[in-house]
Motif scaffolding. Structure first.
Motif, PDB file in Angstrom:
ATOM      1  N   GLN A 198      -3.000 -56.689 -36.051  1.00 58.55           N
ATOM      2  CA  GLN A 198      -2.718 -56.253 -37.417  1.00 58.55           C
ATOM      3  C   GLN A 198      -3.550 -55.018 -37.781  1.00 58.55           C
ATOM      4  O   GLN A 198      -3.055 -54.088 -38.426  1.00 58.55           O
ATOM      5  CB  GLN A 198      -3.032 -57.386 -38.405  1.00 58.55           C
ATOM      6  CG  GLN A 198      -2.126 -58.601 -38.328  1.00 58.55           C
ATOM      7  CD  GLN A 198      -0.836 -58.425 -39.118  1.00 58.55           C
ATOM      8  OE1 GLN A 198      -0.675 -57.472 -39.868  1.00 58.55           O
ATOM      9  NE2 GLN A 198       0.082 -59.376 -38.956  1.00 58.55           N
ATOM     10  N   ALA A 199      -4.814 -54.987 -37.370  1.00 51.93           N
ATOM     11  CA  ALA A 199      -5.709 -53.908 -37.772  1.00 51.93           C
ATOM     12  C   ALA A 199      -5.447 -52.606 -37.038  1.00 51.93           C
ATOM     13  O   ALA A 199      -5.861 -51.538 -37.512  1.00 51.93           O
ATOM     14  CB  ALA A 199      -7.163 -54.331 -37.568  1.00 51.93           C
ATOM     15  N   MET A 330      -3.113 -47.263 -26.883  1.00 51.92           N
ATOM     16  CA  MET A 330      -4.019 -46.905 -27.975  1.00 51.92           C
ATOM     17  C   MET A 330      -3.281 -46.780 -29.293  1.00 51.92           C
ATOM     18  O   MET A 330      -3.884 -46.491 -30.320  1.00 51.92           O
ATOM     19  CB  MET A 330      -4.754 -45.599 -27.660  1.00 51.92           C
ATOM     20  CG  MET A 330      -5.717 -45.698 -26.482  1.00 51.92           C
ATOM     21  SD  MET A 330      -7.009 -46.965 -26.666  1.00 51.92           S
ATOM     22  CE  MET A 330      -7.892 -46.363 -28.094  1.00 51.92           C
ATOM     23  N   LEU A 331      -1.986 -46.964 -29.284  1.00 56.53           N
ATOM     24  CA  LEU A 331      -1.073 -46.970 -30.430  1.00 56.53           C
ATOM     25  C   LEU A 331      -0.726 -45.585 -30.954  1.00 56.53           C
ATOM     26  O   LEU A 331       0.422 -45.324 -31.287  1.00 56.53           O
ATOM     27  CB  LEU A 331      -1.596 -47.843 -31.575  1.00 56.53           C
ATOM     28  CG  LEU A 331      -0.596 -48.062 -32.712  1.00 56.53           C
ATOM     29  CD1 LEU A 331       0.695 -48.670 -32.200  1.00 56.53           C
ATOM     30  CD2 LEU A 331      -1.200 -48.952 -33.782  1.00 56.53           C
ATOM     31  N   TYR A 354     -12.827 -41.941 -32.252  1.00 57.63           N
ATOM     32  CA  TYR A 354     -12.541 -42.241 -30.845  1.00 57.63           C
ATOM     33  C   TYR A 354     -13.528 -41.491 -29.970  1.00 57.63           C
ATOM     34  O   TYR A 354     -13.991 -40.405 -30.310  1.00 57.63           O
ATOM     35  CB  TYR A 354     -11.120 -41.822 -30.466  1.00 57.63           C
ATOM     36  CG  TYR A 354     -10.046 -42.630 -31.165  1.00 57.63           C
ATOM     37  CD1 TYR A 354      -9.519 -43.776 -30.577  1.00 57.63           C
ATOM     38  CD2 TYR A 354      -9.577 -42.248 -32.417  1.00 57.63           C
ATOM     39  CE1 TYR A 354      -8.541 -44.524 -31.223  1.00 57.63           C
ATOM     40  CE2 TYR A 354      -8.602 -42.983 -33.070  1.00 57.63           C
ATOM     41  CZ  TYR A 354      -8.093 -44.121 -32.477  1.00 57.63           C
ATOM     42  OH  TYR A 354      -7.134 -44.858 -33.127  1.00 57.63           O
ATOM     43  N   GLU A 355     -13.843 -42.079 -28.850  1.00 53.32           N
ATOM     44  CA  GLU A 355     -14.697 -41.437 -27.862  1.00 53.32           C
ATOM     45  C   GLU A 355     -13.908 -41.352 -26.561  1.00 53.32           C
ATOM     46  O   GLU A 355     -13.192 -42.292 -26.192  1.00 53.32           O
ATOM     47  CB  GLU A 355     -15.976 -42.257 -27.651  1.00 53.32           C
ATOM     48  CG  GLU A 355     -16.973 -41.606 -26.702  1.00 53.32           C
ATOM     49  CD  GLU A 355     -18.238 -42.435 -26.516  1.00 53.32           C
ATOM     50  OE1 GLU A 355     -19.043 -42.092 -25.630  1.00 53.32           O
ATOM     51  OE2 GLU A 355     -18.413 -43.418 -27.259  1.00 53.32           O
ATOM     52  N   VAL A 356     -14.003 -40.215 -25.874  1.00 50.97           N
ATOM     53  CA  VAL A 356     -13.313 -40.072 -24.599  1.00 50.97           C
ATOM     54  C   VAL A 356     -14.326 -39.705 -23.525  1.00 50.97           C
ATOM     55  O   VAL A 356     -15.378 -39.117 -23.797  1.00 50.97           O
ATOM     56  CB  VAL A 356     -12.192 -39.011 -24.661  1.00 50.97           C
ATOM     57  CG1 VAL A 356     -11.179 -39.349 -25.736  1.00 50.97           C
ATOM     58  CG2 VAL A 356     -12.738 -37.625 -24.868  1.00 50.97           C
ATOM     59  N   GLN A 357     -13.994 -40.085 -22.304  1.00 44.28           N
ATOM     60  CA  GLN A 357     -14.788 -39.726 -21.136  1.00 44.28           C
ATOM     61  C   GLN A 357     -13.862 -39.237 -20.028  1.00 44.28           C
ATOM     62  O   GLN A 357     -12.722 -39.697 -19.907  1.00 44.28           O
ATOM     63  CB  GLN A 357     -15.570 -40.933 -20.605  1.00 44.28           C
ATOM     64  CG  GLN A 357     -16.716 -41.404 -21.454  1.00 44.28           C
ATOM     65  CD  GLN A 357     -17.462 -42.572 -20.820  1.00 44.28           C
ATOM     66  OE1 GLN A 357     -17.004 -43.157 -19.816  1.00 44.28           O
ATOM     67  NE2 GLN A 357     -18.614 -42.920 -21.388  1.00 44.28           N
ATOM     68  N   PRO A 380     -10.895 -48.139 -32.034  1.00 46.47           N
ATOM     69  CA  PRO A 380     -10.575 -49.426 -32.658  1.00 46.47           C
ATOM     70  C   PRO A 380      -9.103 -49.826 -32.606  1.00 46.47           C
ATOM     71  O   PRO A 380      -8.783 -50.951 -32.982  1.00 46.47           O
ATOM     72  CB  PRO A 380     -11.022 -49.215 -34.107  1.00 46.47           C
ATOM     73  CG  PRO A 380     -10.855 -47.744 -34.338  1.00 46.47           C
ATOM     74  CD  PRO A 380     -11.225 -47.104 -33.031  1.00 46.47           C
ATOM     75  N   SER A 381      -8.207 -48.927 -32.137  1.00 46.10           N
ATOM     76  CA  SER A 381      -6.780 -49.262 -32.132  1.00 46.10           C
ATOM     77  C   SER A 381      -6.271 -49.690 -30.764  1.00 46.10           C
ATOM     78  O   SER A 381      -5.059 -49.819 -30.564  1.00 46.10           O
ATOM     79  CB  SER A 381      -5.963 -48.054 -32.625  1.00 46.10           C
ATOM     80  OG  SER A 381      -6.133 -46.942 -31.757  1.00 46.10           O
ATOM     81  N   SER A 382      -7.167 -49.927 -29.832  1.00 43.79           N
ATOM     82  CA  SER A 382      -6.758 -50.343 -28.482  1.00 43.79           C
ATOM     83  C   SER A 382      -5.994 -51.660 -28.520  1.00 43.79           C
ATOM     84  O   SER A 382      -6.311 -52.561 -29.306  1.00 43.79           O
ATOM     85  CB  SER A 382      -7.993 -50.503 -27.592  1.00 43.79           C
ATOM     86  OG  SER A 382      -7.633 -50.976 -26.311  1.00 43.79           O
ATOM     87  N   ALA A 383      -4.977 -51.762 -27.678  1.00 43.76           N
ATOM     88  CA  ALA A 383      -4.195 -52.999 -27.584  1.00 43.76           C
ATOM     89  C   ALA A 383      -5.061 -54.146 -27.083  1.00 43.76           C
ATOM     90  O   ALA A 383      -6.132 -53.943 -26.490  1.00 43.76           O
ATOM     91  CB  ALA A 383      -3.005 -52.804 -26.650  1.00 43.76           C
ATOM     92  N   LEU A 384      -4.572 -55.350 -27.327  1.00 41.84           N
ATOM     93  CA  LEU A 384      -5.317 -56.538 -26.918  1.00 41.84           C
ATOM     94  C   LEU A 384      -5.168 -56.815 -25.431  1.00 41.84           C
ATOM     95  O   LEU A 384      -6.123 -57.200 -24.760  1.00 41.84           O
ATOM     96  CB  LEU A 384      -4.828 -57.749 -27.726  1.00 41.84           C
ATOM     97  CG  LEU A 384      -4.981 -57.653 -29.247  1.00 41.84           C
ATOM     98  CD1 LEU A 384      -4.302 -58.841 -29.924  1.00 41.84           C
ATOM     99  CD2 LEU A 384      -6.455 -57.589 -29.634  1.00 41.84           C
ATOM    100  N   LEU A 385      -3.939 -56.620 -24.917  1.00 43.89           N
ATOM    101  CA  LEU A 385      -3.645 -56.969 -23.534  1.00 43.89           C
ATOM    102  C   LEU A 385      -2.194 -56.637 -23.223  1.00 43.89           C
ATOM    103  O   LEU A 385      -1.419 -56.292 -24.110  1.00 43.89           O
ATOM    104  CB  LEU A 385      -3.870 -58.466 -23.294  1.00 43.89           C
ATOM    105  CG  LEU A 385      -3.048 -59.411 -24.195  1.00 43.89           C
ATOM    106  CD1 LEU A 385      -1.893 -60.044 -23.429  1.00 43.89           C
ATOM    107  CD2 LEU A 385      -3.920 -60.509 -24.790  1.00 43.89           C
TER     108      LEU A 385
END
Length: 530
Positions: A198-199, A330-331, A354-357, A380-385
């Protein structure tokens, strides 16, 4: 802006309820404009709550999945938000796929219901008739024909269910609770059900829609990318509705002519597209003048935007194209140019929050400049699985970091430039195409002995699929014949745009096709043309 600077949503969070509360003071303002008319924010809230109540009345339970197969229209938005409001999980799927694809997705998600546009019902019915999975409820949008036995008309269902307590409040969901799925293609194997919370919708709207694009209540937005894409979902739903803006929705394909009509008729101030679409519009003799449109800002994603296309668009319309990269996982966009800070030919800098490497082949972080590395993202928008795919989930979602599958370089000024994929996946018109799937289909043709598919860069700097084909001894086939054959068996956008016949394909001593040699051949030809 970082997640710590953006207000964190409460632990108990429901995105549909959040939007209704956020726009409570805009009841009379236009929220959605589609081919059938308009819907105000007040009407949208009412329909979302009614549809939520209808789903509960049908017996759908929290976290049960429902297939969402619709062309872009207000019903899509009502269905998606109504499901979220009820705690039911919409599985949003591409409208360009085949019945075989939908049959797989129905079975994989164990969808208890399906929401479908009338025009797509025959294809979905074929998928259901295949017998792999049976849905309990079929809800059809905007049909003029008699409904199948037991099916529901969406408008009638909404009208019949006035929300009453506790339905008006919706489900008391957790912010980390599964909210919706998007299917992500892979280089091999079946599509992966990408599960978002949801978030996730809240974070992308705050960190990108508001903080980078600067969407405002006074904006009218229009996205050529459809709502079933992660990119389109933000563009045409979560971003504008979080800002109180108005949204233009288009059911038909985003041809230049169809896109121009909406630009001129509805005067959107913000337009979202993909590089192939921008190229097609710039080449069209019907391209509007600057005076005919109201654009203040444009966005691009899906594939790298060539510098020339960006510069020509800005020269024509006087507004920038903000190019970025996002992913289903990442949506939305996590690496982007900024309004007033556009460097065409690059994908810009990390989106705040967001942070990237960049990592080398050993997994070590690359600190130097102009070195190619694998792109990883934290945000914070990364998928769960990935649903039912533990191995791939563990490979992609590595603790706080998400592996993108893309390769990038970073210049001394901190701008990132796309350098290709880790796998052989191709982005064509912003949609992933697996070369292996196309090759496997081509060799089913009775005249084809073997095939290899790569990306061919055209004169505009855009990637198109090209197949190298070896025919069986004595057999004959034309380019058009093989293209039509692929279109019959796969989603039409997957067919090879170019086919070249060869006597043999380059191979290793063990017989493995050397696609890199075919790519080198194409690169040499491109260099000669230029």
């Amino acid at each position: 802006m970082s997640p710590t600077e953006t207000p964190t949503p409460p632990e108990r969070f429901n995105f549909a309820r959040h939007l209704i509360a956020l726009n409570a003071g805009r009841a009379g303002k236009t929220a959605l404009i589609d081919d059938a008319g308009t819907l105000s924010y007040g009407q949208l809230a009412d329909q979302v709550q009614r549809f939520s109540a209808a789903l509960r009345a049908l017996g759908l339970k929290r976290e049960e999945r429902v297939l969402l197969l619709m062309h872009d229209c207000s019903d899509w938005v009502v269905s998606f938000l109504g499901a979220l409001h009820a705690g039911v999980v919409p599985v949003c799927v591409n409208t360009l796929l085949t019945a075989k694809d939908y049959a797989y997705m129905l079975a994989d998600s164990r969808a208890q219901a399906a929401f479908v546009s009338a025009a797509l019902l025959p294809t979905l019915q074929t998928a259901l008739d295949a017998g792999g999975h049976e849905v309990q409820h079929l809800i059809v949008s905007r049909t003029k024909d008699p409904l199948p036995a037991g099916a529901h008309d969406l408008a009638a269902l909404v009208a019949a269910h006035a929300p009453a307590e506790p339905d008006a409040k919706g489900a008391d969901t957790h912010g980390d609770e599964p909210a919706f799925w998007l299917y992500s293609s892979g280089s091999t194997g079946a599509p992966k059900g990408t599960v978002h919370s949801q978030a996730s919708l809240y974070w992308t709207a705050e960190l990108y829609g508001k903080a980078v694009l600067g969407l405002k209540e006074s904006d009218t937005v229009f996205s050529a990318a459809k709502l079933f894409f992660a990119y389109g979902l933000g563009n045409g739903l979560s971003f504008p509705l979080s800002a109180g803006a108005s949204v233009v929705l288009m059911a038909e394909r985003p041809t230049p002519q169809a896109t121009f009509k909406r630009m001129v008729d509805h005067q959107p101030t913000v337009f979202y597209g993909a590089p192939t679409g921008y190229s097609g519009m710039l080449a069209s003799p019907e391209l509007p003048t600057r005076e005919q449109v109201a654009l203040r800002l444009c966005s691009s994603a899906g594939e790298a935007l060539p510098r020339d296309i960006g510069e020509r668009w800005t020269a024509r319309f006087g507004c920038e194209i903000i190019d970025g990269i996002g992913s289903t996982e990442m949506l939305h966009i996590f690496l982007s140019n900024r309004p007033g800070d556009v460097r065409y030919g690059t994908t810009g800098k990390p989106v705040p929050g967001y942070e990237v490497q960049l990592r080398d082949e050993d997994g070590s972080v690359i600190t130097g400049h102009n070195m190619i590395g694998d792109l990883y993202i934290q945000g914070p928008s990364s998928a769960l699985l990935y649903w039912n795919n533990r191995a791939k989930s563990r490979d992609t979602f590595q603790g706080a970091w998400t592996k993108s599958g893309d390769k990038y370089t970073r210049d001394p000024d901190g701008y990132y430039t796309y350098a290709g994929r880790n796998d052989d996946m191709l982005k064509v018109s912003g949609i992933y195409v697996s070369p292996f799937e196309v090759e496997a289909t081509l060799v089913q043709h009775p005249a084809v002995l073997e095939a290899a598919v790569i990306g061919k860069t055209d004169d505009d700097g855009l990637v198109k699929t090209k197949a190298y084909v070896v025919l069986k001894a004595g057999a004959q086939a034309t380019e058009a014949e093989l293209q039509a054959f692929v279109k019959e068996k796969l989603a039409p956008y997957k067919y090879p745009r170019f086919i070249e016949f060869m006597d043999e394909l380059p191979k290793t001593a063990t017989g493995k096709i050397q696609r890199f040699k075919l790519r080198e051949l194409e690169n040499q030809r491109l260099y000669v043309r230029r």
